[in-house]
Write an enzyme that holds these catalytic residues in place. Structure first.
Site, short mmCIF file in Angstrom:
data_model
loop_
_atom_site.label_atom_id
_atom_site.label_comp_id
_atom_site.label_asym_id
_atom_site.label_seq_id
_atom_site.Cartn_x
_atom_site.Cartn_y
_atom_site.Cartn_z
N ALA A 246 -9.57 4.05 -42.45
CA ALA A 246 -8.75 4.69 -41.44
C ALA A 246 -7.84 3.70 -40.72
CB ALA A 246 -9.66 5.39 -40.43
N ASN B 120 -16.03 1.27 -38.14
CA ASN B 120 -15.96 0.72 -39.51
C ASN B 120 -14.61 0.06 -39.74
OD1 ASN B 120 -18.58 1.64 -40.67
ND2 ASN B 120 -17.78 3.58 -39.89
N HIS C 243 -5.69 3.48 -33.53
CA HIS C 243 -6.09 2.07 -33.62
C HIS C 243 -4.84 1.20 -33.64
CE1 HIS C 243 -9.89 3.83 -34.81
NE2 HIS C 243 -9.31 4.39 -35.86
N1 LIG Z 1 -14.19 2.77 -43.36
C1 LIG Z 1 -13.55 3.60 -42.56
O1 LIG Z 1 -12.36 3.40 -42.25
C2 LIG Z 1 -14.24 4.78 -42.02
C3 LIG Z 1 -15.56 4.97 -42.30
N2 LIG Z 1 -16.23 6.06 -41.83
C4 LIG Z 1 -17.65 6.15 -42.17
O2 LIG Z 1 -17.78 6.73 -43.47
C5 LIG Z 1 -19.07 7.36 -43.59
C6 LIG Z 1 -18.87 8.79 -44.10
O3 LIG Z 1 -18.08 9.49 -43.15
P1 LIG Z 1 -18.02 11.09 -43.13
O4 LIG Z 1 -17.82 11.60 -44.51
O5 LIG Z 1 -17.08 11.46 -42.07
O6 LIG Z 1 -19.51 11.38 -42.66
P2 LIG Z 1 -20.26 12.79 -42.63
O7 LIG Z 1 -21.27 12.69 -41.56
O8 LIG Z 1 -19.25 13.89 -42.64
O9 LIG Z 1 -20.98 12.83 -44.04
C7 LIG Z 1 -22.14 12.18 -44.37
C8 LIG Z 1 -22.78 12.95 -45.50
O10 LIG Z 1 -23.96 12.29 -45.94
C9 LIG Z 1 -24.89 13.30 -46.27
N3 LIG Z 1 -26.26 12.81 -46.30
C10 LIG Z 1 -27.10 12.61 -45.26
N4 LIG Z 1 -28.29 12.17 -45.71
C11 LIG Z 1 -28.20 12.10 -47.07
C12 LIG Z 1 -29.09 11.73 -48.11
N5 LIG Z 1 -30.32 11.32 -47.85
N6 LIG Z 1 -28.65 11.78 -49.39
C13 LIG Z 1 -27.41 12.18 -49.68
N7 LIG Z 1 -26.50 12.57 -48.73
C14 LIG Z 1 -26.91 12.53 -47.45
C15 LIG Z 1 -24.71 14.36 -45.23
O11 LIG Z 1 -25.24 15.55 -45.73
P3 LIG Z 1 -25.48 16.85 -44.83
O12 LIG Z 1 -24.15 17.55 -44.92
O13 LIG Z 1 -26.58 17.53 -45.57
O14 LIG Z 1 -25.83 16.37 -43.46
C16 LIG Z 1 -23.19 14.37 -45.11
O15 LIG Z 1 -22.63 15.30 -46.01
C17 LIG Z 1 -19.69 7.31 -42.18
O16 LIG Z 1 -20.58 6.23 -42.08
C18 LIG Z 1 -18.49 7.06 -41.28
O17 LIG Z 1 -18.86 6.40 -40.10
C19 LIG Z 1 -15.58 7.01 -41.11
C20 LIG Z 1 -14.26 6.85 -40.80
C21 LIG Z 1 -13.50 5.70 -41.17
O1 LIG Z 2 -11.62 7.41 -38.48
C1 LIG Z 2 -11.36 6.55 -37.65
O2 LIG Z 2 -10.35 6.60 -36.92
C2 LIG Z 2 -12.20 5.32 -37.53
C3 LIG Z 2 -13.64 5.50 -37.64
O3 LIG Z 2 -14.20 6.53 -37.33
C4 LIG Z 2 -14.42 4.38 -38.14
O4 LIG Z 2 -13.87 3.30 -38.37
O5 LIG Z 2 -15.62 4.54 -38.36
#
Ligand SMILES: NC(=O)C1=CN([C@@H]2O[C@H](COP(=O)(O)OP(=O)(O)OC[C@H]3O[C@@H](n4cnc5c(N)ncnc54)[C@H](OP(=O)(O)O)[C@@H]3O)[C@@H](O)[C@H]2O)C=CC1
Ligand SMILES: O=C([O-])CC(=O)C(=O)O
Length: 269
Positions: free
Chosen positions: A122, A190, A220
């Site tokens: 992001a 992240n 950001h």
């Molecule tokens: N690098 C970057 O720039 C960014 C990173 N992120 C990070 O990316 C990650 C994913 O984000 P996002 O998709 O929004 O998160 P979500 O919370 O939308 O999705 C996480 C998923 O993981 C599933 N899950 C939970 N437990 C398990 C398990 N044991 N086995 C398999 N699947 C499971 C959940 O399932 P269920 O639907 O059943 O709960 C859910 O569908 C997060 O850690 C977030 O913080 C986010 C934004 C920016």
């Molecule tokens: O999506 C965003 O703006 C950033 C975020 O949540 C992350 O870095 O985890």
């Protein structure tokens, strides 16, 4: 003769994982969706109409897939990261902040001939930060502003008893280094972790986190002072439909990062 397709295993079909898996199913030349890992198989089959591949435990994705993409809640990061690296795979994390807390995995990747590829996610400008790092960077800082709903429930907010309800003006929640900040906001910072890894590391990268009722987008701004260049960049992310903490562009960045593993023409540092 055409090269064989690389298979991608997707862990977690949340906002990010589902979008990536759908893009792979729709067709990206050179890549195929190999397996997924989810809790609710029926929901997954509905989201991915036409996918007939296996649904496996997160630990098992690397047994058959060349690339393992992690889109899980941060607490589950190691469950998928460690086996994928032990299996010598290319591992693409989204919960990048967890890398700071599981740093031994980088050495593990080196030993096993695996790779960890962190997408820009992001954020903006990691190409310029990486280029600047080849020279000398004096300072890197980042300011994050999110609508209060996107920060509600973060461990730092809960532990300090901070109420974000009814804020009428911006509230500074955290100021310090990225290393100090990430544990308190594992689902929000992240991007800051990725910035620090692209540049001068989590101890020297400075960070502010604001709950701002005046913004509707996850915003950001990074500021870099280096011997080769000075730059300031801002990205204003539309929160995704399923998770207000996560910007919609995150999944698109992961798709673009996967594409560059197989595209014959790659642009950008
Ligand atoms: N690098 C970057 O720039 C960014 C990173 N992120 C990070 O990316 C990650 C994913 O984000 P996002 O998709 O929004 O998160 P979500 O919370 O939308 O999705 C996480 C998923 O993981 C599933 N899950 C939970 N437990 C398990 C398990 N044991 N086995 C398999 N699947 C499971 C959940 O399932 P269920 O639907 O059943 O709960 C859910 O569908 C997060 O850690 C977030 O913080 C986010 C934004 C920016
Ligand atoms: O999506 C965003 O703006 C950033 C975020 O949540 C992350 O870095 O985890």
């Amino acid at each position: 003769m055409a090269e064989r397709e690389l298979t991608v295993g997707v862990a977690g079909l949340g906002g990010v994982g589902a979008r990536v898996a759908q893009a792979l199913l729709a067709g990206i030349p050179g890549l195929a969706l190999g397996a997924i890992s989810v809790r609710d198989g029926a929901r997954a089959r509905a989201l991915l109409a036409g996918f007939e591949g296996p649904i496996v435990a997160p630990e098992a994705l690397g047994e058959t897939c060349d690339i393992v993409l992690e889109g899980l809640p941060p607490a589950l990061f190691r469950t998928v990261a460690e086996p994928a690296l032990d299996q010598g795979r290319t591992f693409m994390p989204l919960s990048v902040g967890q890398l700071l807390e599981h740093w031994d995995l980088v050495e593990r990747a080196r030993e096993r001939g695996a790779r960890i590829l962190v997408p820009t996610g992001a954020l903006i400008g990691l190409d310029a930060v990486r280029a600047a790092r080849e020279g000398t960077i004096e300072s890197v800082s980042m300011v994050t502003r999110k609508p209060p709903a996107g920060l509600a429930g973060a461990p730092h907010v809960v532990a300090n008893g901070i109420s974000l309800d009814g804020l009428s003006e911006p509230l500074l929640l955290f100021s310090g280094s990225v290393r100090e900040g990430v544990p308190g906001f594992p689902a929000n910072l992240n991007v800051a972790a990725a910035l620090s890894l692209a540049g001068i590391g989590p101890d020297r990268t400075r960070l502010e986190v604001w709950a701002d009722p005046g913004v509707t987008r996850n915003t950001h701004t990074i500021e870099v002072e280096a011997d080769a260049a000075r730059f300031t960049m801002t990205i204003e992310n539309v929160p995704s439909e399923t998770n207000p903490r996560t910007g919609r562009i995150t999944a698109l960045s992961a798709i673009a990062a996967l594409r560059r593993l197989v595209d014959p023409l790659v642009v950008g540092t």
